[in-house]
Design an enzyme around this catalytic site. Structure first.
Site: not given
Ligand code: NOJ
Length: 551
Positions: A229, A278
């Site tokens: 993310d 790994e």
């Molecule tokens: C991207 C994620 O896909 C989204 O749903 C989220 O709100 C933001 N990152 C923050 O983590």
């Protein structure tokens, strides 16, 4: 001949190819990866909220659909301020989704069915309920724990102004002021997203160590990879300089900014790659990286970094032949120098579903899906797109949960409409999502879009996806690759390309896509029809229709 989507006879649910021989398979170079949004996929205990036992029970459906891997959005312990992208404990499952035994059982069952499992990791920020952040708040200014996040004194006479001009992607300033342990106004902390999502300081070694340990925890649990993310956000420009602009940022934007796509992120992914390597079985890292250009995205995919990145430039492209051709070429060209597969995506949990977004209803959505699945590389399918679900655009405000909807000047606010639980059956309180209700109301029309309703109907979108994935798996010209040959003798508005068989069989593949609103005569018949996104009788290519041919 009327051709819909007759399923070719191929084996389903292949066993996972392993590296037992020591030979890498590069499975991820052509994988179709299905995104499960745990709240909205299947509810095992009837509380109206999807969960891990629900997903586990539906794994045979995914194996039968013919996908290679499942990516699960976050299921970690979380106060759910941003639907789980605010993690309070990276090694625990939120009780609303189950527990670690459920996760273990899910991973094992998936592997037995030939499905790989990719989990989300959220390293840019934690929840404000995370123990580290809570302790940092309690200990007050000067505590070394504050260095794990970005705490700063405010500007202005009494520190009453935020430390810089950065804005939250969900609207409003990216800083929130704390109270000191004695109740007086204190330092500010940085949160690029909601105030409940404080950003980690990745210059701090404890943060780096912690995430290496979290990766190992899940790799030891058996996961096959991570979707990372906000992979482009971890490192901030030194000194946290003003960004010098005031317009609202976009969640899915690509501006050059002092908190995105800084060169320092690459060292982190190089260290993560060493950990992935790994482990046996080709574990992968997938970057959610918003960068100013495909070339910048490719940097995350150098051979010693990650394996894939989402192709948001493709997702952002409208239904226009010229624009699509340009983004396809640009995507392939930018990945070639680093040897990474291009990926393709049309929908996810952050954007309006492509049936609605592309503005042409189900026919156009189906045509877009067959185009995507014909392209070289790996493709992402978001739960429900195989059912042709539209965006739910009329959710009442009182049921909405997306934090950006509630922020002043929040710019998205529309993400709940693609997160409505999916229909499995034509009847029942939540169309088979669970035995109870559903955390977001499902439109009545979804009864006829249910898995039950579509299964076995050769004209259905579900059967089209099943057929497409079966053809893709079997056909020697589909899947991995880095090139398409454009066929230029087709009329304007038609995308046509050839892919060469990789096995010397001469079984080439041609894809023709009519993006226009009227039927188009084809200059030549490219070959034998394999699959069509709509009714096709062998003559002119109908409006908004994709046809796959063996040439
Ligand atoms: C991207 C994620 O896909 C989204 O749903 C989220 O709100 C933001 N990152 C923050 O983590």
């Amino acid at each position: 001949m009327t051709q819909h989507s007759s399923a070719p006879a191929t084996d389903t649910a292949p066993a996972i190819r392993t590296d037992a021989t020591g030979e890498p398979t590069g499975w991820w170079r052509e994988a179709v990866i299905y995104q499960v949004y745990p709240r909205s996929f299947a509810d095992g205990n009837g509380d109206g909220m999807g969960d891990l036992p629900g997903i586990r029970a539906r794994l045979p459906y995914l194996a039968d659909l013919g996908v290679d891997a499942v990516w699960l959005s976050p299921f970690y312990a979380s106060p759910q301020a941003d639907a789980g992208y605010d993690v309070a404990d990276y090694r625990a499952i939120d009780p609303m989704f189950g527990d670690l035994h459920d996760a273990d059982a899910l991973i094992r069952d998936a592997h037995e069915l030939g499905l790989r499992v990719i989990v989300d990791v959220v390293p840019n920020h934690s929840s404000d309920r995370h123990e580290w952040f809570q302790r940092a708040l309690r200990e007050g200014p000067g505590s070394p724990l504050r260095d794990r996040y970005h705490f700063r004194p405010g500007r202005g006479r009494n520190g009453e102004e935020p430390p810089n001009d950065w804005e939250s992607i969900f609207g409003g300033p990216a800083w929130t002021r704390t109270k000191n342990p004695d109740g007086t106004p204190g330092e500010w902390y940085l949160h690029l997203f909601a105030p409940e999502q404080p950003d980690f300081n990745w210059e701090n070694e404890a943060v780096r160590d912690e995430f290496r340990s979290v990766l190992r925890f899940w790799l030891d649990m058996g996961v096959d990879g991570f979707r990372i993310d906000v992979a482009h956000g971890l490192v901030k420009a030194p000194g946290l300089p003003d960004m010098g602009r005031t317009e609202q940022l976009k969640l899915l934007g690509n501006q050059a900014l002092p908190f995105f796509d800084q060169d320092g992120v690459h060292e982190i992914y190089r260290s993560w790659r060493r950990i992935l390597d790994e482990y046996p079985g080709e574990r992968i890292g997938v970057a959610e990286a918003w960068t100013p250009s495909p070339e910048r995205t490719a940097l995350y995919l150098r051979p010693d970094e990650l394996h894939q990145a989402f192709n948001f430039h493709y997702l952002d492209t409208g239904w226009n032949a010229e624009a699509l051709r340009a983004v396809i070429d640009e995507s392939l060209d930018s990945m070639r120098p680093v040897g990474a597969p291009t990926t393709w995506v049309l929908s996810n949990h952050d954007v309006v579903r492509h049936r609605t977004r592309l503005g042409g209803g189900l026919g156009r959505a189906r045509a877009a899906s067959l185009l995507m699945l014909a392209l070289p590389g790996s493709a992402y399918v978001y739960q429900g797109e195989e059912l042709g679900l539209p965006e739910v655009t009329d959710l009442p405000d009182e049921v909405r949960q997306d934090p950006s909807f509630f922020r002043d000047n929040g710019q998205d606010g529309l993400r709940d409409g693609c997160r409505v639980p999916i229909p499995w059956t034509s009847t029942g309180p939540s169309y088979g999502f669970g035995s109870g209700g559903s955390w977001l109301p499902q439109p009545e029309e979804w009864a006829k879009l249910s898995v039950e309703e579509q299964t076995g109907d050769p004209t259905s979108t579900l059967e089209m996806y099943r057929s497409a994935l079966a053809v893709r798996r079997e056909h020697p010209a589909l899947g991995a690759g880095d090139a398409v040959e454009w066929l230029d003798d087709f009329p304007a508005g038609v995308l046509a390309f050839r892919r060469r068989a990789a096995d010397g069989s001469g079984r080439d593949f041609v894809c023709t896509v009519n993006t226009t609103g009227t039927p188009v005569e084809l200059p030549t018949v490219p070959g034998r029809v394999l699959l069509a996104s709509g009714e096709y009788d062998g003559g002119a290519l109908p409006a908004d229709t994709t046809v796959w041919w063996e040439a």
